[in-house]
Structures are given as structure tokens and as C-alpha cells.
Design a protein around this motif. Structure first.
Motif, PDB file in Angstrom:
ATOM      1  N   ARG A   1       8.260 -26.130 -26.589  1.00  0.00           N
ATOM      2  CA  ARG A   1       8.879 -26.845 -27.716  1.00  0.00           C
ATOM      3  C   ARG A   1       7.853 -27.072 -28.829  1.00  0.00           C
ATOM      4  N   ASP A   2       6.613 -27.355 -28.447  1.00  0.00           N
ATOM      5  CA  ASP A   2       5.533 -27.553 -29.415  1.00  0.00           C
ATOM      6  C   ASP A   2       5.050 -26.243 -30.030  1.00  0.00           C
ATOM      7  N   ASN A   3       5.641 -25.122 -29.576  1.00  0.00           N
ATOM      8  CA  ASN A   3       5.251 -23.793 -30.070  1.00  0.00           C
ATOM      9  C   ASN A   3       3.791 -23.480 -29.756  1.00  0.00           C
ATOM     10  N   ASN A   4       3.279 -24.063 -28.676  1.00  0.00           N
ATOM     11  CA  ASN A   4       1.874 -23.873 -28.302  1.00  0.00           C
ATOM     12  C   ASN A   4       1.781 -22.899 -27.131  1.00  0.00           C
ATOM     13  N   LEU A   5       2.089 -21.644 -27.416  1.00  0.00           N
ATOM     14  CA  LEU A   5       2.136 -20.650 -26.346  1.00  0.00           C
ATOM     15  C   LEU A   5       0.753 -20.160 -25.935  1.00  0.00           C
ATOM     16  N   LYS A   6      -0.277 -20.659 -26.605  1.00  0.00           N
ATOM     17  CA  LYS A   6      -1.646 -20.359 -26.189  1.00  0.00           C
ATOM     18  C   LYS A   6      -1.872 -20.823 -24.747  1.00  0.00           C
TER      19      LYS A   6
ATOM     20  N   TYR B   1      10.347 -19.947 -31.921  1.00  0.00           N
ATOM     21  CA  TYR B   1      10.081 -19.563 -33.307  1.00  0.00           C
ATOM     22  C   TYR B   1      11.349 -19.697 -34.151  1.00  0.00           C
ATOM     23  N   LEU B   2      12.496 -19.299 -33.590  1.00  0.00           N
ATOM     24  CA  LEU B   2      13.763 -19.429 -34.298  1.00  0.00           C
ATOM     25  C   LEU B   2      14.269 -20.870 -34.296  1.00  0.00           C
ATOM     26  N   CYS B   3      14.166 -21.542 -33.143  1.00  0.00           N
ATOM     27  CA  CYS B   3      14.672 -22.912 -33.036  1.00  0.00           C
ATOM     28  C   CYS B   3      13.972 -23.866 -34.005  1.00  0.00           C
ATOM     29  N   GLU B   4      12.731 -23.577 -34.313  1.00  0.00           N
ATOM     30  CA  GLU B   4      11.943 -24.453 -35.180  1.00  0.00           C
ATOM     31  C   GLU B   4      12.567 -24.592 -36.568  1.00  0.00           C
ATOM     32  N   VAL B   5      13.299 -23.562 -37.025  1.00  0.00           N
ATOM     33  CA  VAL B   5      13.868 -23.597 -38.383  1.00  0.00           C
ATOM     34  C   VAL B   5      15.387 -23.398 -38.359  1.00  0.00           C
ATOM     35  N   ARG B   6      16.030 -23.742 -37.263  1.00  0.00           N
ATOM     36  CA  ARG B   6      17.458 -23.430 -37.157  1.00  0.00           C
ATOM     37  C   ARG B   6      18.315 -24.229 -38.143  1.00  0.00           C
ATOM     38  N   SER B   7      17.781 -25.307 -38.698  1.00  0.00           N
ATOM     39  CA  SER B   7      18.541 -26.082 -39.680  1.00  0.00           C
ATOM     40  C   SER B   7      18.408 -25.524 -41.099  1.00  0.00           C
ATOM     41  N   ASP B   8      17.509 -24.562 -41.290  1.00  0.00           N
ATOM     42  CA  ASP B   8      17.292 -23.950 -42.610  1.00  0.00           C
ATOM     43  C   ASP B   8      17.765 -22.497 -42.541  1.00  0.00           C
TER      44      ASP B   8
ATOM     45  N   GLN C   1      18.475 -14.157 -28.149  1.00  0.00           N
ATOM     46  CA  GLN C   1      17.803 -15.397 -28.533  1.00  0.00           C
ATOM     47  C   GLN C   1      18.386 -15.941 -29.841  1.00  0.00           C
ATOM     48  N   LEU C   2      18.794 -15.044 -30.736  1.00  0.00           N
ATOM     49  CA  LEU C   2      19.432 -15.456 -31.985  1.00  0.00           C
ATOM     50  C   LEU C   2      20.730 -16.219 -31.700  1.00  0.00           C
ATOM     51  N   LEU C   3      21.547 -15.684 -30.805  1.00  0.00           N
ATOM     52  CA  LEU C   3      22.816 -16.327 -30.472  1.00  0.00           C
ATOM     53  C   LEU C   3      22.593 -17.682 -29.795  1.00  0.00           C
ATOM     54  N   VAL C   4      21.628 -17.749 -28.873  1.00  0.00           N
ATOM     55  CA  VAL C   4      21.355 -19.012 -28.174  1.00  0.00           C
ATOM     56  C   VAL C   4      20.821 -20.052 -29.157  1.00  0.00           C
ATOM     57  N   ALA C   5      19.893 -19.649 -30.020  1.00  0.00           N
ATOM     58  CA  ALA C   5      19.306 -20.576 -30.988  1.00  0.00           C
ATOM     59  C   ALA C   5      20.350 -21.095 -31.975  1.00  0.00           C
TER      60      ALA C   5
END
Length: 425
Positions: free
Chosen positions: A150-155, A282-289, A356-360
Motif C-alpha cells: 500500500r505504501d508503494n515500497n516494493l524495495k 501504482y494504479l490504485c495510488e491515482v484511481r481518483s484522478d 489489474q486495471l479492472l480490479v483497481a
């Protein structure tokens, strides 16, 4: 500003995106692991028999079917949820995971008995039961993994993958040299699991803050049911060819097919997995825009094409040369299977990005419907292909992927954005 400066600016902007950084970390981890896996594959190809490979394929298939039920919606819901809901969902998901994981361990052990009867091999019983032991510790780290994504910290995920899988691979070589036979593949999965749990446990500050609760379970399971259905069907497809080859052609034929599949698609599947893991948050982070959401999706498709297409064609062109040199002459008969399976990787990451597009965008039920259709086609193709031995099965896998997945990608892409725009108008 000159054209060259504009071009350099666009390149820097692309390379600085979180999606590219996540792919970079995951891709780097996979590159490291590929070198380690190469050594493992070479060692196993020379130390183990096709029969050992066949048994390992069955254990792997059973474990993958069970692992489908690991994410009953907990991780996906935590990643997709609004910030105000995350803490309560995390606590509820933590306790739900304990119930689910313990149940999965018991289910896998029970399944070992009828499976051993189907393949007429009692050795499968202890192998399958032992392979399920990690379920008893994974709940400690599962919610932490979701919070990290969720934090987009895939490192952190990349570091986890390198350490845990490298340990597993090194142990595999040691056990194979000690003549552990098929146990050389199964035991390292179990031994390395606590290391992976520890990495996630110390890498995120979240801790459960409530006693046992069933609050939000219905919400989580309701969100996850379609995703679970999709994962179940995909796992069925990923392993159905193993089960059919083993049942109709025998354990040794399965060993040859399993080798060809892993030597041919192993690298590509690792890359596809990394791309899929990076795409969803990556997609979920901006799904409102809407505009950013759309831009990120198409940008992801371009990056996927630049990575997967050259990789697949390079591997296919070199297969006739490196297989006998690296793995030994006894595996030359598996080269046609390797090439056909490797080519089937071309459309997979694009279809995964479309899913992933459809799920997001809140439409996981459409992914489930697609997977039901595709799995039906896949089963039919395999039952026809098995008439021509392992090469026939590999040809069926290639044909059904090359025809169906590009059609799904196009449909999902051109269905989703007009509907999102219309709903927000």
C-alpha cells in the motif's frame, strides 16, 4: 527548450516514476535470483531424475492450489481501501488470516491422501504435508506485506525475495548433493519461510492493536471473492497441464515437461510477476484522478512491451544452444516444449495489466468472468493437445494464449476508461 533537452527531460521523468523504481527493485531482485536459480537448475538437472522432477511438479501444483486461498481479500482490500479504513481492516484481516492459514494447512494435509491414490505413489503424502508447514507462520507477516505494498515500497519485497529465495536455492543444491532426491526441492521451501516472515515483520511498524475480532470479515470476503475466484482459475490453468501430463503420460513425461516449462518460462514468469506486483498499487495510488489513472496504465503497457518482448525472443533464439551445454544432453528432447511455452509468455503481462486495471477501477467481477471463459477454453485446448504428447500440450498452451489474451487486453482497455469517465460525469 531544444528537442534534445525535452527528450532528456521526458526520459528522466519516466525513470523517476515510482512504478519504474518498483520495477527496478523487483527486476533487480529477479535478476539476482535468476543467476542463483540457474545454478540450482543446472545442479538439479544433473543430480535428479525426471521422476524426481515429476513428483516435485505435483507437490508444487498442490501447494499453488492451496496458496490461492491465502489472500481471501485481506491484502487487496488493505491496498485499495481509503486511509480512514486501513487500521481497522488491518486488525480484522490479521485475525482472519490466522483462521484461513491454519485451515489451509489442514486442508493440504487431507488432500495428500487422495492425490497419492490418483498417482499411485504414497511418497506424495509426507511431501505434500511438509510443504504446507509455512502456513502456520505466514499470518505473522501477511498484513505487513499488504501495508508495504500500500505504501508503494516494493524495495522491501525485492530484498525479501532475494534473501529468502537465495537461501532456499542454496539449500536445494546442498540437499541435492546429499542425495535427498525430491526432498531437496521441498525442504528448502519450509526452512526458508521463517526468514521471509522475519524480514516483513521488522520492515513495517504496524502491529495488531485489537483482540480477536470478526469485524469487517464480511466486507473483506465480499471484496475478495471475485479476486479469489480469479486466482483459483489462474492457478488451475498454471498447473492443469502438469496434472494432465502426469495423469495421462506418466511421471517421467511430466518431469520432462516440467523441466521444459520452468527452463522456458521461469525467467519470463518472474518478470511478469514483478510487473503485476508493481502495476496494482501504482494504479490504485491515482484511481481518483482519471487522467493520471489513464496515463499510468498506458505508460505501464509501453514499459511492459519494452521489457518482455526482447526477453522472450532472446531466450527462444538461444534455447537450442544453451540447453545441452548448461543442463546436459538428456534434456535436449525438452527443447521444443521449452520454446513453445516460452513464446506463450508474450501476451501474458499485457492481460495481467488489463486485469489489474479492472480490479483497481472496482470491477474484479469482470476479471472473474473473463477467467472462467479463458479457463474453459484452456481446458479444452489441453485435452486436445495431450493426444500429441508433451509437445502437443505445449502447442495448445501457446495457441490459446496468443489468441485469447490480446483480445481480452483490448476489450478491458477500451471498456474501462469510457465507463469511468461516464460514471464521474
Amino acid at each position: 527548450m531544444s528537442f534534445a533537452e525535452q527528450f532528456r527531460g521526458k526520459i528522466r521523468e519516466q525513470l523517476s516514476s515510482q512504478f519504474v523504481r518498483n520495477i527496478g527493485w523487483l527486476g533487480s531482485s529477479e535478476l539476482i535470483l535468476r543467476f542463483v536459480r540457474l545454478g540450482v537448475t543446472v545442479a538439479l538437472a544433473r543430480l535428479l531424475s525426471p521422476g524426481d522432477y515429476g513428483l516435485a511438479a505435483i507437490v508444487s501444483a498442490v501447494s499453488e492450489f492451496t496458496r490461492v486461498f491465502i489472500d481471501v481479500g485481506v491484502n487487496s482490500k488493505i491496498i485499495q481501501a481509503d486511509e480512514a479504513e486501513v487500521e481497522e481492516l488491518s486488525n480484522s484481516g490479521y485475525w482472519l488470516n490466522w483462521v484461513v492459514f491454519i485451515g489451509l494447512f489442514l486442508l493440504q494435509c487431507l488432500a495428500a491422501f487422495p492425490i497419492s491414490l490418483v498417482y499411485n505413489n504414497s511418497t506424495l503424502i509426507p511431501l505434500i504435508c511438509v510443504a504446507g508447514l509455512p502456513y502456520l507462520i505466514w499470518p505473522f507477516s501477511s498484513v505487513k506485506l499488504a501495508r508495504i505494498h500500500r505504501d508503494n515500497n516494493l524495495k522491501i519485497t525485492a530484498i525479501h525475495n532475494v534473501i529468502q529465495n537465495s537461501l532456499s536455492h542454496v539449500l536445494t543444491i546442498i540437499f541435492a548433493l546429499l542425495n535427498f532426491h525430491v526432498w531437496a526441492i521441498v525442504l528448502p521451501w519450509v526452512i526458508a519461510a521463517p526468514v521471509g516472515v522475519y524480514i516483513y515483520w521488522v520492515s513495517h511498524q504496524w502491529r495488531p492493536t485489537s483482540a480477536f475480532t470478526t469485524k469487517h470479515w464480511k466486507e473483506i470476503l465480499g471484496f475478495g471473492k471475485n479476486i479469489l475466484g480469479v486466482q483459483l482459475l489462474r492457478t488451475l490453468r498454471n498447473n492443469l497441464d502438469y496434472l494432465i501430463v502426469g495423469r495421462f503420460l506418466g511421471i517421467e513425461a511430466l518431469g520432462l515437461y516440467y523441466f521444459g516449462f520452468n527452463a522456458g518460462l521461469g525467467i519470463s514468469l518472474s518478470v511478469i510477476s514483478a510487473l503485476g506486483t508493481a502495476t496494482f498499487p501504482y494504479l490504485c495510488e491515482v484511481r481518483s484522478d482519471f487522467e493520471k489513472f489513464k496515463q499510468r496504465y498506458f505508460s505501464s503497457l509501453k514499459k511492459i512491451a519494452l521489457i518482455i518482448i526482447p526477453l522472450v525472443f532472446l531466450q527462444v533464439s538461444l534455447a537450442p544452444f544453451y540447453v545441452p551445454i548448461v543442463f546436459g544432453q538428456k534434456w535436449v528432447v525438452a527443447i521444443p516444449v521449452l520454446i513453445l511455452i516460452c513464446l506463450s509468455a508474450l501476451p501474458r503481462p499485457f492481460a495481467e495489466a488489463a486485469s489489474q486495471l479492472l480490479v483497481a477501477s472496482g470491477k474484479p467481477h469482470l476479471v472473474l468472468r473473463w477467467d472462467v471463459l479463458f479457463t474453459t477454453l484452456f481446458i479444452g485446448a489441453l485435452m486436445i493437445g495431450v493426444q500429441w504428447q508433451a509437445v502437443g500440450v505445449a502447442s495448445a498452451v501457446l495457441i490459446v494464449h496468443l489468441i485469447s489474451m490480446p483480445l481480452f487486453t483490448l476489450w478491458a482497455t477500451y471498456y474501462t476508461f469510457p465507463h469511468i469517465k461516464q460514471s464521474r460525469a
